[in-house]
Write a protein that holds these residues in place. Structure first.
Motif, mmCIF file in Angstrom:
data_model
loop_
_atom_site.group_PDB
_atom_site.id
_atom_site.type_symbol
_atom_site.label_atom_id
_atom_site.label_comp_id
_atom_site.label_asym_id
_atom_site.label_seq_id
_atom_site.Cartn_x
_atom_site.Cartn_y
_atom_site.Cartn_z
ATOM 1 N N ARG A 159 0.836 -1.201 0.000
ATOM 2 C CA ARG A 159 0.000 0.000 0.000
ATOM 3 C C ARG A 159 0.871 1.252 0.000
ATOM 4 O O ARG A 159 0.633 2.196 -0.789
ATOM 5 N N TYR A 184 1.322 4.191 -2.843
ATOM 6 C CA TYR A 184 1.147 5.622 -2.583
ATOM 7 C C TYR A 184 2.398 6.409 -2.964
ATOM 8 O O TYR A 184 2.324 7.538 -3.463
ATOM 9 N N GLU A 196 2.463 6.683 -6.727
ATOM 10 C CA GLU A 196 1.433 7.639 -7.149
ATOM 11 C C GLU A 196 1.867 9.079 -6.885
ATOM 12 O O GLU A 196 1.612 9.977 -7.706
ATOM 13 N N ALA A 197 2.523 9.309 -5.746
ATOM 14 C CA ALA A 197 2.982 10.665 -5.423
ATOM 15 C C ALA A 197 4.002 11.145 -6.444
ATOM 16 O O ALA A 197 3.976 12.307 -6.886
ATOM 17 N N GLU A 216 2.236 11.964 -9.665
ATOM 18 C CA GLU A 216 1.437 13.193 -9.609
ATOM 19 C C GLU A 216 2.319 14.435 -9.710
ATOM 20 O O GLU A 216 1.977 15.402 -10.397
ATOM 21 N N TYR A 271 2.595 11.881 -0.705
ATOM 22 C CA TYR A 271 2.734 10.515 -0.176
ATOM 23 C C TYR A 271 2.144 10.408 1.224
ATOM 24 O O TYR A 271 1.366 9.475 1.521
ATOM 25 N N LYS A 289 -0.068 12.319 2.705
ATOM 26 C CA LYS A 289 -1.530 12.483 2.697
ATOM 27 C C LYS A 289 -2.221 11.161 2.372
ATOM 28 O O LYS A 289 -3.244 10.802 2.972
ATOM 29 N N LYS A 290 -1.671 10.433 1.435
ATOM 30 C CA LYS A 290 -2.236 9.133 1.068
ATOM 31 C C LYS A 290 -2.067 8.128 2.209
ATOM 32 O O LYS A 290 -2.967 7.326 2.495
ATOM 33 N N CYS A 291 -0.915 8.174 2.861
ATOM 34 C CA CYS A 291 -0.676 7.249 3.978
ATOM 35 C C CYS A 291 -1.628 7.538 5.139
ATOM 36 O O CYS A 291 -2.173 6.615 5.753
ATOM 37 N N ALA A 300 -4.533 8.929 4.899
ATOM 38 C CA ALA A 300 -5.899 8.606 4.490
ATOM 39 C C ALA A 300 -6.199 7.118 4.645
ATOM 40 O O ALA A 300 -7.357 6.726 4.806
ATOM 41 N N ASP A 301 -5.156 6.298 4.623
ATOM 42 C CA ASP A 301 -5.308 4.846 4.818
ATOM 43 C C ASP A 301 -5.051 4.528 6.290
ATOM 44 O O ASP A 301 -3.916 4.349 6.720
#
Length: 781
Positions: A323, A327, A330-331, A334, A729, A731-733, A735-736
């Motif tokens: 996961r 992320y 993806e970071a 982006e 990165y 923010k995604k972490c 959020a999970d």
């Protein structure tokens, strides 16, 4: 006379009956003799009991994440990972039986009825090979001879092996082996790879129509391949045949069949290769480390031979969290297109005639390109593999060639098919900024994410471990930590911003050194927290002058820095070239209360039977006291509270890289964050090191050559180049919530004696001046 004639005819008929039975019996005996001869190996080598127990199939090495997901495989030709029967959904097994062997549950390897039908109809009524026979063919002798005699002996051998397999294994084990052995094309060896590659699923998650498509491929995986351009509708039609067979034998209803036959294949093609998939750079690094492991004489099979990471079905359990890896990738995907767009905007031919290089003459650029030629894979291959002369190799770099090149299109990765010379291709790739990123748990050393670049297919050089770049101001915390350790300084201690010159030869440096502040401001005083937050060079130089460079070098080495560092004062501003890997490990020591933990990427290795072959043992050492480590963290928190990292806190301001998406900075973190930005001379390298209590992440961004860089600090600083990747990165972490990434305060030592509260520090200083403070233990600081 009539009676005698009748007796004679009866005798003649009896003779024919006797001959019939003699011939019939001889035929039966010959039939069994042929089988026995085949079993004895007269018609060719046959597998013995041991081979039947352990078929000689290549099994890919499997790379498994800390959360149980497959990150990738190591294989040469066979991307095969076996599954058990209990991992196969019922409708997948039903589809196989209905299509390939309807009486599979009834026979013992040979379908007598089907064989007789095939003989009578000369094969026109369908084949008679059972699943067991097809498995025998796949496992032990492949396609065999094309001659009639060869095909007959092959069929006989199949029958013998099939009956042996039926005695050796259960029906369920035979089905599982058959699914595991088959080559579905596109590197999809076995059902597990096929389910992943064609539908991005595990076998147990396949739905009915997906199962039917894969079973349909058993007829001919090349012809009925959903990726094939030769037969675009063939795969769908073959799938529908499987659904019809399932309805014929009562596994599904006609309504279900009719409904599913109208649907599309709905592929989710997810190729598995060494260039594609997740964590490609990490997998490449792990591969090299595992080669060292298999070559170690202490790591051998029971028979003394080497293990193969490609063929022996080993399982490699890593610390990477799938996961967090997702992320992180993806970071990068982006941020980098946005940053690259600005770089292209500043480096058009009109704005920069030497694009993408700055500060280089055309002659210097030619020299740089010549160096790049000799570093290229094309040069290595032609020079050392093909033994071509230099003149021919140089000429090849100017010959137009068909190629696919990397590009960002609409903010996403794309490949462009084009024709260009290899020289133009090399220059084209030098325009691209590249990232390196690693994330690690400081307490365990477990590396959770590893992104060595934008795209492994086109940029194979890993900027986490291989690449070492100048680190700029991210080195300054080592100077501060050494000063705090030796001088017992507080974050509230103040120093002048005025310029300082360290004379030649004071610390072995051949010349005097007078550093400058980036903003040209040398007036006033700053405390240590403010100085580090704003990366003030002159204050850092004063600390270096107080303690000398050697203690700083010694501390850096203790923090895991592998690179040799010359003990001269200028290292205070980050002149050494270090890797993201080294920097993350070093910073983790601050978050881990002064204890250095060697980064861990592999926890254990198991063989195909689950036997543990390797178990990792953590390696730690005490480097700093808990108090010094915590004070250093406190200083680094100032960077995100009032220094170069404050954009992690606020949403004001604009950024060309984000103006089409949001206004300002899209982070808004309100939890404790310690960090440090770094920017090197001429804006060639941008760094950000960010820490929360249980996760340390380092990011670097720069071009292949330092001569390719932003012209101004606006976009060429670490806060603009690297920090956004960290922010996206994290923010995604956060959020999970399953990841449990900390939002808590860094744990304060119980016996902390250094004052961190600057108001309290000022008050104590006033009292001290008045002579009211001494060593009285009753006074509480």
């Amino acid at each position: 006379m009539a009676t005698k004639k009748k007796t004679k005819n009866t005798g003649d008929f009896s003779k024919y009956i006797r001959w019939f039975w003699i011939l019939f019996g001889a035929g039966i005996l010959c039939f069994f003799l042929i089988f026995q001869l085949a079993a004895w190996g007269v018609f060719g080598e046959m597998p013995d009991h041991t081979q039947l127990e352990n078929p000689n199939t290549n099994l890919a090495g499997e790379i498994i994440s800390s959360d149980g997901e497959t990150l990738g495989k190591f294989y040469l030709n066979d991307n095969r990972t076996p599954v058990g029967y209990d991992e196969l959904p019922k409708h997948l097994v039903d589809a196989l039986i209905a299509t390939e062997d309807a009486r599979f549950r009834e026979h013992s390897g040979i379908d007598a009825r089907g064989t007789l039908r095939a003989i009578v109809k000369l094969g026109r009524g369908g084949g008679a090979s059972t699943i067991s026979q097809q498995l025998a063919k796949q496992l032990f002798h492949g396609e065999g001879s094309r001659s009639t005699t060869g095909r007959i002996t092959q069929k006989i051998k199949e029958w013998v092996i099939a009956t042996r397999l039926e005695r050796q294994y259960t029906k369920e084990e035979i089905i599982a082996q058959y699914f595991n052995i088959y080559d579905f094309g596109n590197n999809a060896d076995g059902i597990r790879s096929a389910a992943s590659i064609y539908f991005d699923k595990k076998p147990q998650d396949l739905d009915l129509k997906e199962a039917a498509m894969l079973v349909g491929m058993f007829k001919n995986s090349s012809l009925y391949n959903p990726r094939s351009h030769r037969n675009p509708e063939g795969t769908r039609n073959r799938r529908n045949v499987v659904l019809a067979q399932m309805e014929k034998y009562g596994f599904i209803t006609q309504e279900v069949k009719d409904s599913l036959q109208q649907t599309a294949l709905d592929l989710k093609y997810t190729p598995q290769s060494h260039n594609d998939g997740t964590a490609t750079y990490f997998r490449a690094y792990l591969q090299e480390e595992l080669k060292k492991w298999v070559n170690n004489p202490n790591n051998r099979k029971p028979d003394g031979s080497k293990y193969s990471i490609y063929k022996d079905g080993l399982k490699f359990y890593t610390t990477i969290d799938s996961r967090m890896q997702k992320y992180a990738e993806e970071a990068v995907e982006e941020h980098m297109p946005r940053l690259q767009a600005e770089f292209f905007h500043q480096n058009t031919k009109r704005r920069n005639p030497t694009a993408p290089f700055l500060d280089l003459t055309h002659g210097a650029i030619d020299t740089l390109m010549q160096v790049s030629i000799k570093r290229s894979e094309r040069w290595r291959h032609m020079k050392y593999d093909l033994k071509k002369p230099d003149e021919e190799i140089y000429k090849s770099f100017d010959e137009p060639t068909q190629m696919s090149i990397f590009s960002w299109q609409d903010g996403k990765y794309a490949e462009i098919d084009t024709v260009m010379t290899p020289m133009d291709s090399m220059r084209y790739y030098k325009h691209f900024l590249r990232p390196g990123m690693m994330s690690m748990e400081p307490q365990t050393g477990h590396v959770r994410a590893w992104v060595g670049g934008m795209n492994y297919r086109h940029f194979k050089y890993d900027m986490v471990k291989q690449g070492k770049r100048q680190i700029g101001s991210t080195f300054k915390p080592f100077v501060y930590a050494a000063a705090i350790d030796q001088l017992r300084l507080s974050p509230c201690d103040t120093f002048p911003k005025s310029q300082i010159t360290i004379p030649a030869n004071k610390y072995g440096n051949p010349e005097s050194w007078t550093p400058r502040n980036d903003n040209g401001d040398y007036s006033g005083y700053l405390n240590l927290k403010q100085s580090l937050a704003n990366s003030v060079n002159t204050v850092t130089a004063r600390l270096m002058n107080e303690i000398g460079p050697q203690p700083v070098v010694d501390l850096a080495k203790s923090l895991g820095i592998e690179q040799d560092i010359l003990p001269v004062p200028s290292i205070a501003l980050g002149t050494p070239d270090l890797s993201v890997y080294e920097m993350v490990a070093a910073y983790s020591t601050f978050a881990n209360k002064g204890v250095y933990t060697t980064p861990v990427v592999l926890t254990r290795i198991e063989d195909k039977n689950g036997t543990v072959l390797f178990q990792f043992t953590p390696e730690t050492k005490d480097v700093l006291s808990e108090e010094v480590a915590y004070v250093t963290v406190n200083l680094l928190e100032g960077v995100t509270q009032g220094g170069s990292g404050t954009r992690l806190r606020h949403t004001y301001g604009t950024d060309r890289a984000y103006k089409k998406i949001v206004t300002g900075y899209p982070y808004e973190f309100d939890n404790p964050i310690a960090g440090k930005t770094g920017t090197t001379q001429n804006q060639s390298d941008g760094w950000f090191m960010g820490m929360v209590p249980n996760l340390v992440t380092g990011v670097w961004v720069g071009a292949e050559d330092r001569a390719a860089h932003f012209e101004s600090i606006t976009y060429g600083q670490g806060a603009a180049m690297a920090l956004p990747i960290w922010g996206l990165y994290m923010k995604k972490c956060y959020a999970d919530e399953t990841l449990n990434v900390s939002k808590e305060e860094f744990e304060k030592p119980i016996d902390l004696s250094i004052i961190l509260d600057c108001e309290e520090y000022k008050e104590n200083a006033k009292l001290s001046k008045k002579g009211q403070l001494d060593d009285d233990p009753e006074i509480d600081f």
